[in-house]
Structures are given as structure tokens and as C-alpha cells.
Design an enzyme around this catalytic site. Sequence first.
Site, PDB file in Angstrom:
ATOM      1  N   SER A 268      -0.617   4.829   3.633  1.00 36.51           N
ATOM      2  CA  SER A 268       0.790   5.137   3.410  1.00 36.51           C
ATOM      3  C   SER A 268       0.969   5.824   2.061  1.00 36.51           C
ATOM      4  O   SER A 268       0.067   5.835   1.232  1.00 36.51           O
ATOM      5  CB  SER A 268       1.608   3.853   3.429  1.00 36.51           C
ATOM      6  OG  SER A 268       1.292   3.084   2.280  1.00 36.51           O
ATOM      7  N   LYS A 269       2.153   6.363   1.887  1.00 36.85           N
ATOM      8  CA  LYS A 269       2.497   6.999   0.620  1.00 36.85           C
ATOM      9  C   LYS A 269       2.389   5.984  -0.507  1.00 36.85           C
ATOM     10  O   LYS A 269       1.967   6.301  -1.617  1.00 36.85           O
ATOM     11  CB  LYS A 269       3.914   7.565   0.746  1.00 36.85           C
ATOM     12  CG  LYS A 269       4.564   7.989  -0.536  1.00 36.85           C
ATOM     13  CD  LYS A 269       4.359   9.472  -0.794  1.00 36.85           C
ATOM     14  CE  LYS A 269       5.210   9.995  -1.935  1.00 36.85           C
ATOM     15  NZ  LYS A 269       5.230   9.200  -3.133  1.00 36.85           N
ATOM     16  N   ARG A 270       2.768   4.749  -0.206  1.00 34.29           N
ATOM     17  CA  ARG A 270       2.719   3.686  -1.200  1.00 34.29           C
ATOM     18  C   ARG A 270       1.292   3.412  -1.693  1.00 34.29           C
ATOM     19  O   ARG A 270       1.055   3.233  -2.888  1.00 34.29           O
ATOM     20  CB  ARG A 270       3.297   2.398  -0.589  1.00 34.29           C
ATOM     21  CG  ARG A 270       4.045   1.524  -1.544  1.00 34.29           C
ATOM     22  CD  ARG A 270       4.536   0.271  -0.836  1.00 34.29           C
ATOM     23  NE  ARG A 270       3.679  -0.855  -1.168  1.00 34.29           N
ATOM     24  CZ  ARG A 270       3.772  -1.560  -2.286  1.00 34.29           C
ATOM     25  NH1 ARG A 270       4.676  -1.241  -3.191  1.00 34.29           N
ATOM     26  NH2 ARG A 270       2.973  -2.569  -2.525  1.00 34.29           N
ATOM     27  N   ASP A 273       0.476   6.098  -4.037  1.00 34.40           N
ATOM     28  CA  ASP A 273       1.128   5.925  -5.341  1.00 34.40           C
ATOM     29  C   ASP A 273       0.404   4.867  -6.155  1.00 34.40           C
ATOM     30  O   ASP A 273       0.140   5.051  -7.345  1.00 34.40           O
ATOM     31  CB  ASP A 273       2.596   5.538  -5.156  1.00 34.40           C
ATOM     32  CG  ASP A 273       3.415   6.703  -4.616  1.00 34.40           C
ATOM     33  OD1 ASP A 273       2.910   7.845  -4.668  1.00 34.40           O
ATOM     34  OD2 ASP A 273       4.544   6.471  -4.130  1.00 34.40           O
TER      35      ASP A 273
END
Length: 512
Positions: A268-270, A273
Site C-alpha cells: 500500500s501507499k502507507r 511512506d
Amino acid sequence: MQTPPRVRFAPSPTGPLHIGGVRTALYNYLFARKMGGQMLLRIEDTDQNRFVPGAEQYIIDALSWVGIQIDEGQTANGPVGADAPYRQSERKAIYQKEALRLVEEGKAYYAFDTAEELDAMRARLEAANAPAAQYNSITRMQMKNGLTLPEAEVRARIEGGEPYVIRLKTPRKEEVRLNDLVRGWVNVHSSAIDDKVLLKSDGLPTYHLANVVDDHLMRITHVIRGEEWLPSAPLHVLLYRYLGWEDTMPQFAHLPLLLKPEGNGKLSKRDADLGGFPVFPLEWTDPFTGTVARGFREDGYLPEALVNFLSLLGWNPGTEQELFTMDELIEAFDLEKIHKAGARFDIEKAKWFNHQYIRQHANADLAPAVQKQAQDAGFECPAEKAEKIVALLKERVTFASELFTEAKTIFYAPTEFDETVRAAKWNDEARRAVVAFRDRLVQFEKPFEADAIKHLLSDTLAQAGIKQGKVMQAMRLALTGLGTGPDLMLTMEIVGKAGVIERLETAMTTLQ
Ligand code: GLU
């Protein structure tokens, strides 16, 4: 002879293209090129609520950056190919026609239920503990649609401008099978498929209808897409059957998921990050919020490295070879070697690939990055110097941006000297070597080049009766302040004669 395949990449322009989408596009491209077929780019923009300005351009730019060439479809120069338009929003009439044909043939029906009525149905079913609260062959008979209302009323409602949708009349008992090229046989009973909306009340098709109609009309032979679409595939098979196109239905290949770096769960993008890495090919500025998401390009990845890294996330050539150019990938690619298991998105591996490609890259291509950073830091750095720096340092870095950081000892004369090295290596002999070398340099008239410098240094040390091995680290300390680093002769060449002499003199006074 088999006709060459036609494949398509069919993203929805709902934001920046996710890296998984780039992998899907890449596999389509490799397959098309390998088999001498065509690759299409179709923009699936029928969900007006999720339309994001700039997203289509981003997709086109991203594909072009990684080196995926589109044969037909939406390109930077507009639509190219006989099946245009390639934006689904411009093909409304085509889908309407097919949806109406299905209604006429009794395979789909009009439905007039309001949002409240649909909610009420769901609530009723939930209260009755119905296994799946959905609009299907059983529940449809309690709803307001072309199957329950008299025909005249249906007409009247439509003519009166009442909003309606068209739903697929999913059969109650039918086996739906497909042989996915990656997953093998997938069998679904039609009772598990609900009466999907095909045409929405805004007159636009849903993804399912538009996707199937276009794949048929565009003569797509292989649908290669992410695993998240596997649950929709049986519905698509049913649609091909109902539309009368099952004979020429494309083959499906659903690509494995991209997993988190630790290997459990979908990337995921998370995760990105948290891990400090991008999940988008190019930097993206959200047009609504102004939020900027980092991109592989801006983070310093070379497109060749990204392509090589992505190519192996879900596919394996079956050999030990890891480094592949695009041409080599095309040569080696085989749909049959795509695996089912999810592929761990190991960013360290991506960095490793980048390092490999930086090493192989032409010095002249990497030089501008060094020049720019050097100039920003207030140094003059002609191309020739920058290229020498690249040659000296590219083996040591992962990203081009690190070249300047690694080159600090070239641009800045040392102001501090490594204490450990100084304690161990700086002695009378070292000082004598530095002084002697400095004296010879002052009289040195030949071009200041690594080889000549090397000769001069060994000659100087031989004359002074000093063993080279004993003083080289001290010499490096004097010149750079450090005990280790890249080739010292080349470093001196780039620093230049005047700079070297100055550094030696500083060391002579500073290092006691
Ligand atoms: N528009 C879909 C997407 O955004 C396409 C899926 C498919 O390839 O069928 O991924």
C-alpha cells in the site's frame, strides 16, 4: 499460423498510476513484443465521480518514461488506430447499443429502484440473515424493474424521463468457467454473481460492460491484468456469453499481487511512506489538495532499473540471470512463467538494480546531475570534470544524486582529518613523503593526469627511500582528510595540480 496477439493496458485515470499498474503495462508490452503483436492503451474513464484531471497525461508520461511503446490507443499525440476513440467516455453510444440489445434479448433489464429502495432491500435481507445481501435472481422479483412491472409502465417511466439503470439478468443456475493462464481453472456458480449494473443512470456504462465490449470490438486476444480483477472475470465470461461473443473471448492472465516489503499483505501507499520509498513511477501533485507524492523518477531511479526490477516481480526466466535490458526481457518473456504467488516488493532490490544500471551508464549521461549539484553549491564544474567524477565514483553509488556527495572530497579541501588514521599513519616518514611530493609537483610540467601522477609519486618515494605501502594512507589523509576513498591518482587529477599542492601544504602545517 496463429494471428499475433493484441493486448491492452486499460487504466482508469483516477489518480497517479500505481507501480503495480506499471508492472501490468510492462507484462502486456513484453508479451505483445515477444509475439509480434500489438499493445493498446485504452482509458477507462466512465466513472465520472472519480475522474482526476491530469491523470491520463500522467499515465502516458509514465509509460513513455519507462520505455513502453503504445501501438494503438490514446497517445501523447491523441488517439492512434482504427478503433478510436480510445477514451471510454467518448464511446457512450457503443455501450448503450449493446446494453439495449441485451434488454431486447431478455438478458438484461431496466431497473428503477431508488437508492432508498435499494437500502431497504439490503436491510430486509440482512434482518433475515440472508447470506449475501444482493440484487439477484431471487430478490429481483421484489424490486421495481422490467421483470416485475407491466411493459407499458416500463415504457411510460422511461419516456417520462425517470432515471433507470440496466442490470444483467444473471442466470440462476449456470456454471461459469474460465481457464486463466496463470491461475488455471476458475469455476463459479452463477448464483454467486449478482445482477450487476451494466449501464448507470447517467447513461454511462459500468466498468464491466465497457471493458468487455471494448475488448471484443478492439479484438483483444489476451487480457493481462492484476489479480484484483480475478473476481470479476466470471462475470465477464458471462457477459461474453450473453453478448454472443464467447467464441472469440480473450484469454485471461491475472498477475500476482505485489506484497508489502515484509511479504505479508498487499503493498500500500502507507507501506511505502513508512519505508520511505515511492509507489508511483513519477512525482504526482494532487490537483485537488496540492499534496505531492514522490516518484521513482524523482527519487533517482533509472527507468531501465525500474523496468528490470518490476519484470521480476511475478515472473521468472527460470535461469540465474537477473540483469535484463528491455530487449532481453522481450526475448525471455513467457506468460507461462508468471507465478501465482504474490511478489514481495523489496525496495532494497530496486536499489540494487539501480546501482547496477548506474555503473553501466554512460558517464556523459550522468554528468549533468553532478554539474547541476556542483553549480548549486557554488562550484564551477565543466562537463569534462563532471564526467571524470562520474567515472571515478559511479561504482560506489546507488543514485546519481549521490555522486556529488561522494565527490565532496574533490570539491572541498579537507578542514578536518580523520583522527584514527592520523594517529596510526601520520609520522615523520609520511611527512617526508608529503613534502617531497609537494616539491616535485611544483616543478611538474607534464599534463596532470592520473598515470603521470602515479609515476611521479612512485619516483619521488623511491628517490626518498620510502616504501609506498607505508605512506599511501597518510598521503590520502593529507589530500582528502580521510583514510579511504576512490582511486587517489584520479582524485588528484580531478582536483588539479594547484589544488593538490595547496592541500599538501595545508596538511604539512596542520598535521603535526
Ligand atoms: N480499468 C481497470 C483498471 O483500472 C482495468 C482492468 C482490466 O484490465 O480489465 O485497472
